[in-house]
Design a protein around this motif. Structure first.
Motif, mmCIF file in Angstrom:
data_model
loop_
_atom_site.group_PDB
_atom_site.id
_atom_site.type_symbol
_atom_site.label_atom_id
_atom_site.label_comp_id
_atom_site.label_asym_id
_atom_site.label_seq_id
_atom_site.Cartn_x
_atom_site.Cartn_y
_atom_site.Cartn_z
ATOM 1 N N ASN A 142 2.473 11.072 -6.029
ATOM 2 C CA ASN A 142 2.342 10.650 -4.483
ATOM 3 C C ASN A 142 2.607 11.361 -3.902
ATOM 4 N N GLY A 198 7.689 6.675 -1.924
ATOM 5 C CA GLY A 198 7.927 5.270 -1.576
ATOM 6 C C GLY A 198 5.951 4.998 -1.578
ATOM 7 N N ARG A 199 5.397 6.235 -1.664
ATOM 8 C CA ARG A 199 4.002 5.923 -1.043
ATOM 9 C C ARG A 199 2.813 6.083 -2.230
ATOM 10 N N PRO A 200 2.832 5.041 -2.617
ATOM 11 C CA PRO A 200 1.709 4.518 -4.093
ATOM 12 C C PRO A 200 0.486 5.143 -3.894
ATOM 13 N N LEU A 251 0.305 -1.543 -7.597
ATOM 14 C CA LEU A 251 1.188 -0.870 -6.605
ATOM 15 C C LEU A 251 1.245 -0.901 -5.109
ATOM 16 N N HIS A 272 5.681 -1.752 -3.962
ATOM 17 C CA HIS A 272 6.022 -0.504 -3.156
ATOM 18 C C HIS A 272 5.668 -0.796 -1.581
ATOM 19 N N SER A 327 13.831 4.736 -6.746
ATOM 20 C CA SER A 327 13.263 3.508 -6.227
ATOM 21 C C SER A 327 11.489 3.929 -6.710
ATOM 22 N N ASP A 328 11.159 5.538 -6.635
ATOM 23 C CA ASP A 328 9.991 5.274 -6.923
ATOM 24 C C ASP A 328 10.178 4.925 -8.848
ATOM 25 N N ALA A 343 9.747 1.036 -9.144
ATOM 26 C CA ALA A 343 8.193 0.746 -8.096
ATOM 27 C C ALA A 343 7.765 1.216 -9.614
#
Length: 465
Positions: free
Chosen positions: A185, A189-191, A382, A386, A436-437, A440
């Motif tokens: 990524n 937090g950026r899918p 995704l 996210h 967290s990733d 997700a």
């Protein structure tokens, strides 16, 4: 199962997922000649087989392949007419280097805030665990046929799996979508869904300028130095801007529409931070950073066979060697790139030295369309997982499996996503993944499998009527 129900279920499963990830990280599964590490590879494969058996796969197995590695294969049939989804990741890892350089032990999963440290946590044992946890969350409600593939030698070029798939095409011919969980990524937090990969060529360059070591005072100035000849050859592969230059190498233009271009932008400040560049250091290349990373060739010197500083003596060495890694841009076949690299090295050979170039690894670039139904389903999953839209990007890495799958299952949509981001330090010290990733990605994969399997357009019996 609703989105909220999936999130709650996966939240309760994450402690067990981390336990499983810790078990895998504990194994130094670097594929190679070392017997202890080969045993660790076998143990990692066995853990994955056991996990798949617990998920009611009827015959999970670790299959020996032609390069000596083990590929974990398992199939679980879905409802009649269900699409077939291949889930891929790999359990082999890069060597850890010097353990003392790590902030945390390389083969012990260590949590520090939201980061989980350990070799393979992001690349790619975390991906294996994400697949297993998504399947566990769906349970008997999984509406697709699953073909699980866990590779054991991806970091060494993946020749064993490549040969197995090409030798057993019928096992893979029915794949409708392949989830390749081995991409990156653009940030925490950026899918992202990766639609282009560079290929790779790894070659060993050997230079000989004489038959014996010579005294640098008696012969220096007239006798050629193999080390200097090698350095001059390697220097010819980069110009003053830092661009990789190989004689006659095509420079394909990768089309970007306005939306894709906005996705692909890579601000210099962000790149400098991610790469750890000093303030005075130059960012290389004549194009924008995203194009340099995803759509241009890049040559790196991986190793040299020259005397260490502690072995320095005033002598002229007759031999020198290097291993070089060429990232091949999309649109250029790896075979052509390898041939052009060899020709360039021979053409830029100073002093008529004896030069030998041996190809070690070769893998073609890969591109995928971004408009298929499975792509749209994954993008939606995704984004939901996210809480922000997924972007479409390129990636400078290489995954040999993608081209092989396209050859044996040409109708399959091949979808690349991942759990790593620039701060994950894959292939380096202090490799890590954001918890967290990771969670997700599990949520997104479970949503994707649910939505793809319940989409009437994906049912196979409709194709046969």
């Amino acid at each position: 199962m609703t989105d909220d129900e999936l999130r709650r279920t996966i939240g309760t499963l994450m402690p067990d997922a981390l336990t499983r990830l810790a078990e895998l990280v504990r194994l130094p599964s670097e594929f190679g000649a070392d017997p202890e590490r080969r045993r660790a590879c076998a143990d990692a494969a066995a853990l994955i087989v056991d996990a798949l058996r617990d998920l009611d796969f009827p015959d999970p197995r670790a299959v020996p392949t032609s390069d000596g590695s083990l590929t974990v294969l398992a199939r679980r049939q879905g409802p009649p007419g269900a699409p077939t989804v291949l889930l891929y990741s790999h359990y082999d890892v890069q060597p850890e280097g010097t353990a003392a350089d790590w902030t945390h032990p390389p083969f012990e999963l260590t949590r520090d805030g939201d980061r989980l440290y350990g070799r393979g946590a992001a690349d790619c044992k975390g991906g294996v665990v994400a697949h297993l946890t998504a399947l566990r969350a769906l349970g008997d409600a999984c509406p697709v046929t699953i073909l699980f593939v866990g590779e054991g030698s991806e970091e060494q070029g993946g020749r064993g799996l490549d040969h197995y798939i090409r030798s057993h095409p019928a096992e893979f011919a029915d794949v409708d979508a392949a989830l390749i969980l081995d991409a990156a990524n653009p940030g925490p937090g950026r899918p992202a869904i990766v639609t282009s990969l560079r290929g790779v060529v790894v070659s060993r360059v050997s230079v000989r300028t004489g038959t014996r070591i010579l005294h640098s005072g008696t012969f220096g100035g007239a006798a050629p130095d193999a080390a200097m000849a090698l350095i001059r050859i390697l220097a010819s592969l980069r110009d003053d801007t830092g661009d990789t230059v190989i004689d006659d190498m095509p420079t394909p233009q990768i089309p970007h529409d306005a939306d894709h271009r906005a996705d692909a932008d890579y601000p210099e400040a962000a790149f400098r931070e991610n790469a750890g560049l000093p303030a005075a250091g130059r960012v290389l290349g004549s194009d924008d950073i995203a194009t340099q990373l995803w759509a241009r060739p890049a040559l790196t010197v991986l190793a040299t066979d020259l005397p260490a500083l502690g072995e320095a003596v005033p002598a002229i060495r007759p031999t020198a060697r290097a291993v070089v890694n060429l990232r091949v841009p999309p649109g250029v076949p790896a075979r052509l790139a390898s041939d052009l690299l060899t020709a360039h090295i021979r053409r830029h050979n100073p002093w008529n030295a004896e030069v030998d170039v041996e190809e070690v690894i070769s893998s073609d670039p890969f591109t995928a369309p971004a408009d298929g139904p499975a792509h749209r389903t994954l993008a939606g999953a995704l984004g939901a997982a996210h809480g922000r839209p997924a972007v479409t990007v390129g990636d400078g890495g290489s995954i040999p499996l993608c081209g092989t799958l396209r050859a044996v299952a040409p109708r399959a949509e091949i979808l690349l996503f991942g759990i790593s981001e620039p701060g994950s330090n894959i292939h380096a010290i202090d490799e890590s993944v954001l918890l967290s990733d990771l969670e997700a990605a599990v949520v997104a994969e479970a949503m994707f499998l649910r939505d793809l399997g319940t989409d009437p357009r994906q049912r196979k019996e409709e194709e046969q009527t």
